[in-house]
Design an enzyme around this catalytic site. Structure first.
Site, PDB file in Angstrom:
ATOM      1  N   ASP A 123       0.821  -1.208   0.000  1.00  0.00           N
ATOM      2  CA  ASP A 123       0.000   0.000   0.000  1.00  0.00           C
ATOM      3  C   ASP A 123       0.857   1.261   0.000  1.00  0.00           C
ATOM      4  OD1 ASP A 123       0.836   0.315   2.621  1.00  0.00           O
ATOM      5  OD2 ASP A 123      -1.096  -0.103   3.517  1.00  0.00           O
ATOM      6  N   GLY A 124       2.043   1.180   0.593  1.00  0.00           N
ATOM      7  CA  GLY A 124       2.954   2.310   0.521  1.00  0.00           C
ATOM      8  C   GLY A 124       3.439   2.559  -0.892  1.00  0.00           C
ATOM      9  N   ARG A 155       2.547   5.955  -3.370  1.00  0.00           N
ATOM     10  CA  ARG A 155       3.527   6.776  -4.107  1.00  0.00           C
ATOM     11  C   ARG A 155       3.293   6.698  -5.606  1.00  0.00           C
ATOM     12  NH1 ARG A 155       6.517   4.487   0.112  1.00  0.00           N
ATOM     13  NH2 ARG A 155       7.161   2.726  -1.193  1.00  0.00           N
ATOM     14  N   ASP A 211      -3.004   2.167   8.546  1.00  0.00           N
ATOM     15  CA  ASP A 211      -1.854   1.266   8.607  1.00  0.00           C
ATOM     16  C   ASP A 211      -1.365   1.101  10.035  1.00  0.00           C
ATOM     17  OD1 ASP A 211      -1.691   0.508   6.009  1.00  0.00           O
ATOM     18  OD2 ASP A 211      -0.092   1.882   5.448  1.00  0.00           O
ATOM     19  N   ASP A 247      -1.402  -2.322  12.226  1.00  0.00           N
ATOM     20  CA  ASP A 247      -0.149  -2.878  12.752  1.00  0.00           C
ATOM     21  C   ASP A 247      -0.224  -3.086  14.255  1.00  0.00           C
ATOM     22  OD1 ASP A 247       1.003  -2.873  10.247  1.00  0.00           O
ATOM     23  OD2 ASP A 247       1.962  -0.923  10.509  1.00  0.00           O
TER      24      ASP A 247
END
Length: 281
Positions: free
Chosen positions: A83-84, A88, A101, A105
């Site tokens: 997803d990161g 971007r 997120d 986590d």
């Protein structure tokens, strides 16, 4: 609405303004209701929702299906990287995604450590402490980032903390410590729950590789005990041993994060009190 956190105009550390000064809570809700751009359906956020599904399934399988649980848990963690990358690639970074997120986590790791605290009762208090440190350090860091106007909790200046700057501003470093931390706990989980095949290291091999000088310093019973433990080791044991230093360092980073965020909030409080005194003059 939280009090203003505007720093004095003559501050040498910048003149950032709190996010709360830019938009009120009602204003934010009004914008969300208008839905000019559907942030809920951003690609990285959709991946984030999928992470939650896999994490929830992992927790559901945790008691009775350890191997399935480990796979689902690891998939959820891997999607954190995905997803990161999507954020971007599509220019779809969002505060919702960042908080989603972090919450995912914290919750998934906590569920795993709660299980470990019952699996390893002698270490119950250690796991309790780690849960508290994990939650508190990330919450206070996130809040400190918001009240100082940072666009992301990962934007750390080296002047604030070189440790946190190295941790958050290098994707490889961030991945190694986050992954190593989770891998250690998953390995402990598999050591307890899974009957994985042993590595086939016989006690005779252990006796052969231990230097004679060491044998002279320990008892025969201790050597036999170590040999029996090594003989019963699985791949999960090796992974746990290798990842332990990374996990230990991650806890130090969490403590530094908590301490620096606490100092930040103290600085904000001092700034607000100074502003209030000036207004009264």
């Amino acid at each position: 609405m939280p009090p203003s956190s505007k720093l004095p105009e003559n501050s040498a550390r910048g003149k950032t303004r709190s996010i709360f000064e830019r938009i009120t809570q009602q204003g934010a809700i009004d914008l969300a209701n208008e839905q000019e751009e559907n942030i809920y359906l951003f690609v990285p956020n959709l991946i984030g929702y999928l992470r939650i599904v896999f994490a929830a399934l992992a927790v559901y399988c945790m008691k009775n299906h350890p191997k399935v649980c480990a796979v689902l848990y690891c998939i959820s963690a891997i999607l954190d990287v995905a997803d990161g990358m999507a954020a971007r690639a599509f220019n779809q970074t969002s505060k919702l995604g960042g908080v989603l997120d972090m919450v995912t986590d914290r919750c998934s790791t906590t569920c795993l450590m709660v299980f470990l605290s019952s699996a390893y009762p002698d270490w119950f208090n250690v796991f309790q402490f780690l849960i508290a440190l994990d939650f508190s350090s990330h919450f206070i860091h996130m809040y400190a980032s918001l009240v100082t106007g940072a666009t992301s909790h990962k934007l750390i200046q080296s002047e604030v903390s070189k440790i946190l700057w190295l941790y958050y501003n290098n994707r490889i470093t961030l991945f190694i410590f986050c992954a190593g931390n989770e891998i250690f706990f998953v390995a402990l989980y598999l050591v307890y729950t899974s009957k994985l095949p042993t590595l086939g290291i016989s006690p005779e091999i252990v006796h052969a590789v231990v230097p004679a000088l060491v044998k002279e310093q320990i008892s025969a019973a201790l050597l036999d005990g170590v040999s029996a433990y090594v003989a019963g080791m699985t791949l999960a044991h090796i992974v746990a041993i290798v990842s332990f230093p990374i996990c230990f360092t991650k806890q130090i980073i969490n403590f530094v994060q908590f301490w620096k965020a606490s100092k930040t909030l103290v600085g904000v409080d001092l700034s607000e009190r100074a502003n209030n005194r000036q207004k009264k003059q």
